[in-house]
Design a protein around this motif. Structure first.
Motif, PDB file in Angstrom:
ATOM      1  N   UNK B 160       1.030  -1.227   0.049  1.00 28.27           N
ATOM      2  CA  UNK B 160       0.023  -0.087  -0.131  1.00 28.27           C
ATOM      3  C   UNK B 160       0.846   1.218  -0.006  1.00 28.27           C
ATOM      4  N   UNK B 161       1.654   1.400   0.938  1.00 28.38           N
ATOM      5  CA  UNK B 161       2.661   2.573   1.116  1.00 28.38           C
ATOM      6  C   UNK B 161       3.609   2.821  -0.213  1.00 28.38           C
ATOM      7  N   UNK B 162       4.279   1.718  -0.403  1.00 27.55           N
ATOM      8  CA  UNK B 162       5.299   1.858  -1.687  1.00 27.55           C
ATOM      9  C   UNK B 162       4.541   2.474  -2.932  1.00 27.55           C
ATOM     10  N   UNK B 163       3.304   1.871  -3.115  1.00 30.41           N
ATOM     11  CA  UNK B 163       2.514   2.246  -4.480  1.00 30.41           C
ATOM     12  C   UNK B 163       2.456   3.993  -4.317  1.00 30.41           C
ATOM     13  N   UNK B 343      -3.493  -4.312  -4.059  1.00 30.78           N
ATOM     14  CA  UNK B 343      -3.091  -5.541  -3.516  1.00 30.78           C
ATOM     15  C   UNK B 343      -2.660  -6.231  -4.756  1.00 30.78           C
ATOM     16  N   UNK B 344      -2.658  -5.889  -5.985  1.00 26.48           N
ATOM     17  CA  UNK B 344      -2.028  -6.811  -7.079  1.00 26.48           C
ATOM     18  C   UNK B 344      -0.616  -6.968  -7.053  1.00 26.48           C
ATOM     19  N   UNK B 345      -0.054  -5.972  -5.971  1.00 26.57           N
ATOM     20  CA  UNK B 345       1.485  -6.102  -6.082  1.00 26.57           C
ATOM     21  C   UNK B 345       1.572  -7.537  -5.180  1.00 26.57           C
ATOM     22  N   UNK B 346       0.579  -7.833  -4.274  1.00 24.92           N
ATOM     23  CA  UNK B 346       0.812  -9.181  -3.489  1.00 24.92           C
ATOM     24  C   UNK B 346       0.374 -10.236  -4.134  1.00 24.92           C
ATOM     25  N   UNK B 347      -0.437 -10.124  -4.901  1.00 22.53           N
ATOM     26  CA  UNK B 347      -1.101 -11.040  -5.780  1.00 22.53           C
ATOM     27  C   UNK B 347       0.009 -11.341  -6.841  1.00 22.53           C
ATOM     28  N   UNK B 348       0.725 -10.507  -7.256  1.00 20.59           N
ATOM     29  CA  UNK B 348       1.721 -10.945  -8.421  1.00 20.59           C
ATOM     30  C   UNK B 348       1.095 -10.470  -9.616  1.00 20.59           C
ATOM     31  N   UNK B 349       0.022  -9.666  -9.678  1.00 19.85           N
ATOM     32  CA  UNK B 349      -0.491  -9.216 -10.952  1.00 19.85           C
ATOM     33  C   UNK B 349      -0.033  -7.774 -11.211  1.00 19.85           C
ATOM     34  N   UNK B 350       0.485  -7.153 -10.404  1.00 17.82           N
ATOM     35  CA  UNK B 350       1.085  -5.824 -10.456  1.00 17.82           C
ATOM     36  C   UNK B 350       2.465  -5.761  -9.927  1.00 17.82           C
ATOM     37  N   UNK B 351       3.297  -4.716 -10.185  1.00 17.00           N
ATOM     38  CA  UNK B 351       4.609  -4.440  -9.340  1.00 17.00           C
ATOM     39  C   UNK B 351       4.051  -3.161  -8.961  1.00 17.00           C
ATOM     40  N   UNK B 352       5.177  -2.702  -7.829  1.00 19.08           N
ATOM     41  CA  UNK B 352       4.801  -1.345  -7.339  1.00 19.08           C
ATOM     42  C   UNK B 352       4.886  -0.451  -8.481  1.00 19.08           C
ATOM     43  N   UNK B 354       3.658  -0.472 -11.705  1.00 18.99           N
ATOM     44  CA  UNK B 354       2.660  -0.675 -12.333  1.00 18.99           C
ATOM     45  C   UNK B 354       1.675  -0.391 -11.547  1.00 18.99           C
ATOM     46  N   UNK B 355       1.319  -0.688 -10.398  1.00 19.14           N
ATOM     47  CA  UNK B 355       0.024  -0.230  -9.458  1.00 19.14           C
ATOM     48  C   UNK B 355       0.377   1.309  -9.366  1.00 19.14           C
ATOM     49  N   UNK B 356       1.313   1.673  -8.996  1.00 21.87           N
ATOM     50  CA  UNK B 356       1.705   3.105  -8.942  1.00 21.87           C
ATOM     51  C   UNK B 356       1.280   3.929 -10.137  1.00 21.87           C
TER      52      UNK B 356
END
Lengths: 102, 392
Positions: B160-163, B343-352, B354-356
């Motif tokens: 959440x925070x790094x995004x 949360x896609x970052x934790x699911x593996x569907x996003x990087x920090x 791409x979510x950012x």
């Protein structure tokens, strides 16, 4: 919960964050970037809680983000859950002060 | 990348277009009645509206916050009610921006009721005047964003925070400004932040702010472990203040820290600023006073009760409030409050990254006029200012 396994943030870390509810005895896939290692959970560990990746002696630093998040308050085994029962923060410990204002 | 905003006479760019009614420090009655009557207005609901007995330093902080709200780019024009209890000249300071500022004074305007009537008519005229303005396209480097993490859990520091931090980096690269803070929640991570300071003096101020909190807790004889992390943080997997802080600072991104701000202080330049404020909800009032056009709350909230579907509306007064989380339970719990899921970052569907980028796009849409979810709620929680001196 669409998450799985556990995640390490720095290669210096001696704990990982579980991304699912882990059962005792389960082999947990711990990810660090593209790398995966496996640690066997010695107890049940819920989502969001930490699993030890190595044995940690009492008084040793528990490392997350490559930094100390406190000291082990009792010996921790690889695969144990790490939380307030065996990890102690050292900041703002007014309870350890003598001569506090009240 | 660009957004659509309102150009102000001082060159700042607004994401909203409010008429702000600054209440008398004696009572918010006149200001709140004006705002009840007139659409397009905002006022600040001050929990303890009278700063008598406070040190001059703290009264100046309160006044500076009120001035800052008036100067916020989201404000088109300002009505100040009865400022004689202030230690700083509120209307004069705000008027320096070139904005229209009107003052009310019950001694001249017919007492409370006469003042309400005059204020209502003035506000009606001023919101119509503001409504004649049109949004134009500006670079996102005109933005000042501010963030707080709240209800932090295990997902906050790692996703959440790094995004949010990625968005901060992008805004700063574009020439904008970003603010983060919370003195208790750098304790244990201050050495990491200090390394990012632009110079020794800034590094020293960051280290001192953390030491001061450590010393302040010790002076009470209490154990910080029973205060912060909160019971909710612990239920969400965070064990110590060190762990919470090391996760919390990720909301600031990776840029150098230009300096330390006091509560409600406007950053003297662009780039990343750390504000020596406290992790309470009045932080958003301070961030709006510092000039943020949008406040972001990076939330975890594993521990929230299942009935807690509406998260707190903003105390940012004139700055809309945006909720992000990387925790899917929180999205399921409060779908009508959460604006962005990382949360896609934790699911593996996003990087920090791409979510950012997705978050950045949504942020630019919001500052261009799309309302955040809690912005649709009219209720305003009373707020206060972060005043640290004793009261006499």
């Amino acid at each position: 919960m669409p998450f799985s396994g556990a995640i390490m943030i720095s290669d210096k870390d001696n704990i990982a964050v579980c991304l699912e509810d882990i059962e005792a005895g389960a082999d947990v896939e711990v990810r660090l970037g593209g790398e995966v290692r496996v640690v066997t959970a010695l107890e049940e560990i819920p989502f969001g809680f930490k699993i030890a990746l190595a044995d940690i002696a009492k008084g040793d630093h528990v490392l997350k983000y490559g930094e100390s998040i406190g000291l082990a308050s009792s010996p921790i085994k690889r695969g144990d859950m790490v939380h307030v029962h065996n990890l102690e923060g050292g900041k703002g410990r007014g309870d350890l002060e003598t001569g506090a204002s009240r | 990348m660009n957004f659509m905003g309102y150009e102000r006479p001082d060159g700042s760019i607004g994401a909203r277009n409010y008429v702000l009614v600054i209440p008398s420090l004696l009572s918010g009655l006149v200001a709140s009645k004006i705002c009840e009557f007139v659409d397009g207005t905002r006022t600040i609901v001050i929990a303890s509206g009278n700063f008598e007995g406070h040190t001059n330093h703290d009264r100046a902080i309160a006044d500076r916050a009120l001035i800052g709200l008036g100067l916020n780019p989201n404000v088109a024009s300002v009505i100040v009610d009865n400022e004689y209890r202030s230690v700083l000249p509120l209307s004069e300071e705000i008027a320096k921006s070139g904005k229209r500022v009107e003052t009310l004074d019950p001694a001249k305007d017919g007492g409370t009721f006469g003042t309400i009537e005059k204020g209502v008519q003035l506000a009606r005229e001023m919101v119509r005047e503001a409504s004649q303005m049109r949004r134009q396209e500006f670079d996102m480097g005109e933005l000042t964003l501010a963030v707080k993490c709240g209800g932090s859990d295990a997902t906050s520091g790692i996703a959440g925070n790094p995004v949010v931090g990625h968005v901060f980096d992008r805004i700063i690269d574009a020439g904008g400004a970003a603010i983060f803070g919370e003195n208790t929640e750098i304790v244990g991570a201050e050495h990491v932040l200090a390394k990012r300071a632009v110079n020794k003096e800034v590094a020293q101020r960051i280290l001192k702010a953390a030491d001061d909190i450590d010393a302040a807790v010790k002076s009470t004889g209490e154990d910080l472990r029973t205060i912060n992390p909160t019971e909710g943080n612990k239920a969400g997997g965070l064990s110590t203040i060190e762990e919470k802080s090391l996760g919390a600072i990720h909301k600031s991104g990776t840029k150098p820290i230009e300096g330390v701000l006091e509560y409600g202080e406007r950053p003297p330049g662009k780039g990343l600023w750390w504000c020596d404020n406290n992790p309470g909800m009045n932080i958003f009032t301070g961030y709006a006073a510092s000039g943020a056009q949008l406040t972001i709350q990076s939330t975890g909230t594993t521990s929230f009760p299942t009935a807690y579907d509406l998260l707190l509306p903003s105390t940012g007064v004139v700055a809309p409030h945006f909720y992000t989380t990387a925790n899917p339970r929180t999205v399921a719990l409060a779908p009508t409050s959460i604006d962005f899921y990382s949360g896609g970052v934790l699911e593996g569907t996003d990087t920090i990254e791409s979510a950012g980028e997705k978050l950045l796009e949504m942020v630019l849409d919001v500052v261009s006029g799309t309302m955040t979810k809690v912005e649709t709620i009219k209720h305003q929680n009373p707020t206060s200012f972060y005043l640290r001196d004793p009261v006499f």
